[in-house]
Design a protein around this motif. Structure first.
Motif, PDB file in Angstrom:
ATOM      1  N   ALA A  70       0.848  -1.192   0.000  1.00 52.16           N
ATOM      2  CA  ALA A  70       0.000   0.000   0.000  1.00 52.16           C
ATOM      3  C   ALA A  70       0.883   1.242   0.000  1.00 52.16           C
ATOM      4  CB  ALA A  70      -0.921   0.010   1.216  1.00 52.16           C
ATOM      5  N   ALA A  71       0.317   2.362  -0.437  1.00 52.62           N
ATOM      6  CA  ALA A  71       1.075   3.611  -0.487  1.00 52.62           C
ATOM      7  C   ALA A  71       0.156   4.795  -0.218  1.00 52.62           C
ATOM      8  CB  ALA A  71       1.758   3.780  -1.851  1.00 52.62           C
ATOM      9  N   ASN A  85      -4.281   1.144  -2.427  1.00 52.91           N
ATOM     10  CA  ASN A  85      -4.202  -0.202  -1.856  1.00 52.91           C
ATOM     11  C   ASN A  85      -3.933  -1.202  -2.973  1.00 52.91           C
ATOM     12  OD1 ASN A  85      -4.855  -2.822  -0.771  1.00 52.91           O
ATOM     13  ND2 ASN A  85      -5.999  -1.814   0.857  1.00 52.91           N
ATOM     14  N   PHE A  86      -2.799  -1.899  -2.890  1.00 53.28           N
ATOM     15  CA  PHE A  86      -2.495  -2.970  -3.833  1.00 53.28           C
ATOM     16  C   PHE A  86      -2.160  -4.245  -3.055  1.00 53.28           C
ATOM     17  CE2 PHE A  86       0.769   0.265  -3.471  1.00 53.28           C
ATOM     18  CZ  PHE A  86       1.893  -0.414  -3.017  1.00 53.28           C
ATOM     19  N   GLY A 136      -0.517  -1.661  -8.786  1.00 49.21           N
ATOM     20  CA  GLY A 136      -0.486  -0.470  -7.945  1.00 49.21           C
ATOM     21  C   GLY A 136       0.465   0.579  -8.479  1.00 49.21           C
ATOM     22  N   LEU A 137       1.640   0.142  -8.921  1.00 52.42           N
ATOM     23  CA  LEU A 137       2.600   1.085  -9.491  1.00 52.42           C
ATOM     24  C   LEU A 137       2.042   1.725 -10.757  1.00 52.42           C
ATOM     25  CD1 LEU A 137       5.838  -1.051  -9.041  1.00 52.42           C
ATOM     26  CD2 LEU A 137       5.094   0.891  -7.625  1.00 52.42           C
ATOM     27  N   ALA A 261      -5.303  -2.880  -8.113  1.00 50.81           N
ATOM     28  CA  ALA A 261      -5.115  -1.795  -7.155  1.00 50.81           C
ATOM     29  C   ALA A 261      -6.331  -0.870  -7.146  1.00 50.81           C
ATOM     30  CB  ALA A 261      -3.860  -1.012  -7.515  1.00 50.81           C
ATOM     31  N   ARG A 262      -6.550  -0.218  -6.038  1.00 55.21           N
ATOM     32  CA  ARG A 262      -7.687   0.688  -5.930  1.00 55.21           C
ATOM     33  C   ARG A 262      -7.308   1.907  -5.085  1.00 55.21           C
ATOM     34  NH1 ARG A 262      -8.220  -3.725  -2.810  1.00 55.21           N
ATOM     35  NH2 ARG A 262      -8.732  -3.477  -0.609  1.00 55.21           N
TER      36      ARG A 262
END
Length: 521
Positions: A70-71, A85-86, A136-137, A261-262
């Protein structure tokens, strides 16, 4: 505390300061790749992508394309925080009946679950959850990236073509998992020599012993050309899923296509005159929020004197977490397989990014077609049914990650850490050091911390005064330990900070590979 450890050795790092951008990561060469992206005109997001992929090559036992995380993203132009969130999830075809309890007590890895027959939720292909890191990236790049995607993956491809150099630290990490790695032929071929011991290394400065990561380089090249779709529904994903199933796991191409990812609304955490943003949902973000809520009611006279208050707040936060989000208690002696990095660019955009395979070396299984080390995200679930975090098909994993953004005293910062359930305690204390005591990053990272990873025990740094340890004993039983050149008794944080035009970066002083690297003008 080990009687063999030196009592006179001091370990320290200096903060890196610049008026441009800076990347702080658990591997210096990954931080350099991120800083180079900034130098080329990239956004903090571009730096994060380059750093992430290189970490997957140079710390393959910590994270990689077959993992999740997550980031938090801070956008200076809009003054808004974004949560991405991934995380991993259980494959849809997972069968609960394949994980019978053994009746042999507790499992021997990160979480003290009831032990499963053959440790199937910890080791091997059945332990593999559905990854989402690459997606996600790419999701962040689509929204904010400035540099071409392929250029950002290129440093990782080059690093994989060269292969990971085996220095003393890499040899030690590989040695710690030799027995499990030897159980998978492809993991043994990548990491071991004759299936018995880690690849040899030399103390000589010109040693060039390296892992053969050419297959991983080929996979990264596909990702550079085709993007996340190659893994999430494309041929690369099909090859990965086939390898996992051939080894007895459940991962399917439909799982990869579906776990994407969201973006989510970050959890805003007001604290005295400060404001933090953390991840919502099945992460450590809500636990951080609960800890800061408890801490806000305490009077803090100094960072040492605050330790009993930190302990009370974290114990209460973990009591809530373990009762409501899942009894995910962790055996602190086992190192987690996670990495964190933080980025700030010259425009003030920030990224706090945590990625993981969960255990050290994940499932201890390598996909032969892709060269990727696989996660063991299924271990995040409680194998006993009827509990808040019980194992089941197509369920999201409860993560311990806690990337955080903060604003206090006119300064803005991004923080996070590796270390399983030690993460949230470290991030909480660092947040307080910066917000309550106005410390700079170097002072905050050098300050002795405690670890609270549950509700019944405190681990204290032996640099804390005896009176503080005595006060901690009134809160919970205390174990005193010494920090050494491996950071495992505590979490391993990385952070960046902006104050006016000055930007700084810092990593855990006891992390042998971690470093902050400034963008060069």
């Amino acid at each position: 505390m080990s009687a063999a450890l030196s009592r006179t050795m001091e370990i320290r790092k200096h903060v890196v300061e610049t008026n441009r951008g800076v990347v702080a990561a658990q591997h210096r060469q990954a931080a350099e790749a991120g800083a180079e992206a900034l130098r080329a005109g990239g956004d903090a997001v571009d730096a994060a992508i380059a750093c992430s992929f290189v970490l997957g090559v140079l710390e393959p036992w910590m994270s990689g394309p077959a993992g999740g995380g997550a980031a938090l993203h801070w956008r200076a132009d809009t003054g808004r925080a974004h949560a991405l969130n991934f995380g991993m999830r259980a494959p849809a075809s997972l069968r609960i009946e394949d994980f019978p309890l053994s009746g042999e007590g507790l499992a021997g890895d990160l979480f003290p679950w009831d032990r499963v027959v053959e440790d199937r939720n910890v080791l091997g292909a059945k332990a593999v959850a559905v990854p989402a890191l690459v997606d996600g990236l790419e999701a962040a790049h689509r929204r904010w990236g400035r540099l071409p995607w392929a250029e950002l993956v290129a440093p990782a491809i080059a690093a994989a073509r060269r292969g990971l150099a085996i220095d003393w630290y890499a040899a030690l990490i590989i040695a710690s998992a030799t027995r499990d790695l030897a159980s998978d032929a492809d993991a043994a071929a990548l990491f071991l020599t004759d299936g018995q011991w880690p690849r040899s290394f030399s103390w000589a400065a010109d040693s060039d012993d390296r892992l053969d990561q050419s297959r991983m380089a080929d996979s990264l090249d596909i990702l550079a050309r085709e993007g996340a779709k190659a893994l999430h529904g494309g041929d690369l994903g099909a090859a990965l899923a086939r390898d996992v199933r051939d080894k007895g796991g459940y991962l399917g191409l439909d799982d990869l296509a579906g776990n994407r990812a969201r973006f989510e609304t970050p959890l805003a955490v007001p604290y005295r005159d400060a404001l933090f943003h953390v991840m919502p949902g099945l992460t450590a973000g809500p636990t951080f929020a609960r800890a800061m809520e408890g801490l806000a009611g305490e009077t803090l006279s100094g960072p040492d004197e605050a330790c009993p208050a930190y302990a009370r707040a974290l114990i209460a936060a973990y009591r809530d977490r373990l009762s409501g989000m899942g009894a995910d208690g962790e055996i602190s002696a086992a190192p987690g397989s996670t990495t964190h990095f933080s980025v700030v660019d010259h425009d003030g955009n920030m990224v706090a990014h945590t990625q993981t395979l969960l255990s050290l070396f994940g499932a201890r299984v390598v996909s032969p077609s892709t060269g990727l080390l696989l996660n063991n995200g299924i271990m995040w679930f409680d194998p006993v049914q009827g509990r808040p975090n019980s194992l089941g098909p197509d369920r999201p994993c409860l993560m311990n990650v806690c990337p955080a953004l903060g604003h206090a005293g006119g300064r803005r910062f991004a923080l996070g850490a590796a270390g399983g359930r030690k993460i949230v305690g470290a991030v909480t204390q660092l947040a307080s050091f910066l917000a309550d005591f106005g410390m700079d990053l170097e002072a905050a990272f050098a300050q002795p911390r405690i670890d609270v990873s549950g509700t019944d025990r405190i681990v204290a740094d032996d640099r804390l005064p005896g009176r503080i340890c005595d006060a901690l004993k009134a809160v919970a039983p205390v174990t005193v330990t010494r920090k050494s050149i491996l950071p495992y008794p505590f979490a391993c944080p990385s952070g960046v900070l902006q104050e006016g035009s000055k930007r700084s970066g810092m990593t855990e002083p006891t992390s042998a590979w971690g470093d902050a690297v400034a963008e060069q003008g």
